[in-house]
Design an enzyme around this catalytic site. Structure first.
Site, mmCIF file in Angstrom:
data_model
loop_
_atom_site.group_PDB
_atom_site.id
_atom_site.type_symbol
_atom_site.label_atom_id
_atom_site.label_comp_id
_atom_site.label_asym_id
_atom_site.label_seq_id
_atom_site.Cartn_x
_atom_site.Cartn_y
_atom_site.Cartn_z
ATOM 1 N N THR A 260 -26.962 -70.515 -70.991
ATOM 2 C CA THR A 260 -27.601 -69.458 -71.783
ATOM 3 C C THR A 260 -27.547 -68.085 -71.133
ATOM 4 O OG1 THR A 260 -29.683 -69.891 -70.677
ATOM 5 C CG2 THR A 260 -29.290 -71.082 -72.755
ATOM 6 N N ARG B 57 -33.925 -39.340 -64.792
ATOM 7 C CA ARG B 57 -35.278 -39.868 -65.006
ATOM 8 C C ARG B 57 -35.350 -41.384 -64.776
ATOM 9 N NH1 ARG B 57 -32.828 -39.363 -69.950
ATOM 10 N NH2 ARG B 57 -33.129 -41.047 -71.471
ATOM 11 N N HIS B 58 -34.200 -42.034 -64.794
ATOM 12 C CA HIS B 58 -34.205 -43.494 -64.628
ATOM 13 C C HIS B 58 -34.339 -43.922 -63.164
ATOM 14 C CE1 HIS B 58 -33.397 -43.959 -68.841
ATOM 15 N NE2 HIS B 58 -32.437 -43.052 -68.736
ATOM 16 N N ASP C 200 -22.529 -72.059 -63.397
ATOM 17 C CA ASP C 200 -22.801 -73.492 -63.290
ATOM 18 C C ASP C 200 -21.874 -74.192 -64.273
ATOM 19 O OD1 ASP C 200 -23.935 -73.261 -65.812
ATOM 20 O OD2 ASP C 200 -25.889 -74.079 -65.253
ATOM 21 N N HIS C 201 -22.091 -75.467 -64.487
ATOM 22 C CA HIS C 201 -21.210 -76.243 -65.378
ATOM 23 C C HIS C 201 -21.204 -75.691 -66.804
ATOM 24 C CE1 HIS C 201 -25.249 -77.871 -65.229
ATOM 25 N NE2 HIS C 201 -25.091 -78.380 -66.435
ATOM 26 N N HIS D 188 -29.050 -47.189 -67.981
ATOM 27 C CA HIS D 188 -30.486 -46.930 -67.795
ATOM 28 C C HIS D 188 -31.147 -47.785 -66.718
ATOM 29 C CE1 HIS D 188 -31.450 -44.858 -71.922
ATOM 30 N NE2 HIS D 188 -30.418 -44.310 -71.302
ATOM 31 N N ILE E 283 -29.812 -67.322 -69.169
ATOM 32 C CA ILE E 283 -31.235 -67.081 -68.877
ATOM 33 C C ILE E 283 -31.630 -67.619 -67.505
ATOM 34 C CG2 ILE E 283 -33.610 -67.535 -69.616
ATOM 35 C CD1 ILE E 283 -32.507 -67.749 -72.511
ATOM 36 N N CYS F 103 -24.125 -69.145 -67.015
ATOM 37 C CA CYS F 103 -24.632 -70.510 -67.163
ATOM 38 C C CYS F 103 -24.603 -70.839 -68.655
ATOM 39 C CB CYS F 103 -26.013 -70.680 -66.530
ATOM 40 S SG CYS F 103 -27.340 -69.698 -67.262
HETATM 41 C C1 RB5 Z 1 -27.559 -76.515 -67.835
HETATM 42 O O1 RB5 Z 1 -27.581 -77.567 -68.728
HETATM 43 C C2 RB5 Z 1 -28.329 -75.332 -68.405
HETATM 44 O O2 RB5 Z 1 -29.684 -75.592 -68.363
HETATM 45 C C3 RB5 Z 1 -27.976 -74.079 -67.653
HETATM 46 O O3 RB5 Z 1 -26.617 -73.858 -67.731
HETATM 47 C C4 RB5 Z 1 -28.613 -72.793 -68.141
HETATM 48 O O4 RB5 Z 1 -28.451 -72.637 -69.500
HETATM 49 C C5 RB5 Z 1 -29.981 -72.538 -67.704
HETATM 50 O O5 RB5 Z 1 -30.593 -71.515 -68.040
#
Ligand code: RB5
Length: 146
Positions: free
Chosen positions: A68, A133-134, A9-10, A99, A70, A66
């Protein structure tokens, strides 16, 4: 030559450009599913493109970037057959192939620098799943899916 699907993403756009260069150095064939600028977009749309490429066997592994790492990992892990690992260190990037048989590496463009990210990418694409085992544990992901 390993086929890698990549998207961002951005928040991950600048880092994705560095990773694409690294993948070329590693001799990987890379398909870029966008986005194509730092203009704000919604990351689940891009996560899905890479997940589909893997599930349709158009790519062996994927990389999602992205801000993070996450959000991309949360979106990707909703898809059957996808094991996405959000990493910020080289040990985890290697171990998640060994693993967990992770098929997508998620990185945070606002978390890690390009040098560390490229080291993680190299370990991720060059390390093979240990199996053994994995295998049973990976199979349990589908069996315990809600
Ligand atoms: C975008 O601002 C941000 O929320 C996205 O890139 C990401 O970090 C989401 O998890």
């Amino acid at each position: 030559m390993k086929k890698i699907a990549i998207a961002c993403d951005h928040g991950g756009y600048e880092l994705k450009l560095e990773i694409i260069k690294k993948l070329a150095e590693l001799g990987c064939e890379c398909e870029d599913f966008g986005c194509d600028s730092t203009e704000s977009v919604d990351y689940p749309i891009y996560a899905e493109k890479v997940c589909n490429a893997i599930n349709e066997k158009k790519a062996e592994l994927g990389i999602l970037v992205c801000g993070t790492g996450i959000g991309m990992s949360m979106a990707a892990n909703k898809k059957k057959g996808i094991r996405a690992a959000c990493c910020a260190d080289t040990f985890s990037a290697r171990m998640t192939r060994l693993h967990n048989d992770a098929n997508i590496l998620c990185l945070g463009g606002r978390v890690v620098g390009a040098g560390l990210a490229c080291d993680m990418v190299e370990l991720f694409v060059t390390t093979e799943f240990m199996g053994g085992r994995h295998e049973k544990r990976i199979a349990l992901f589908d069996e315990t899916r809600g």
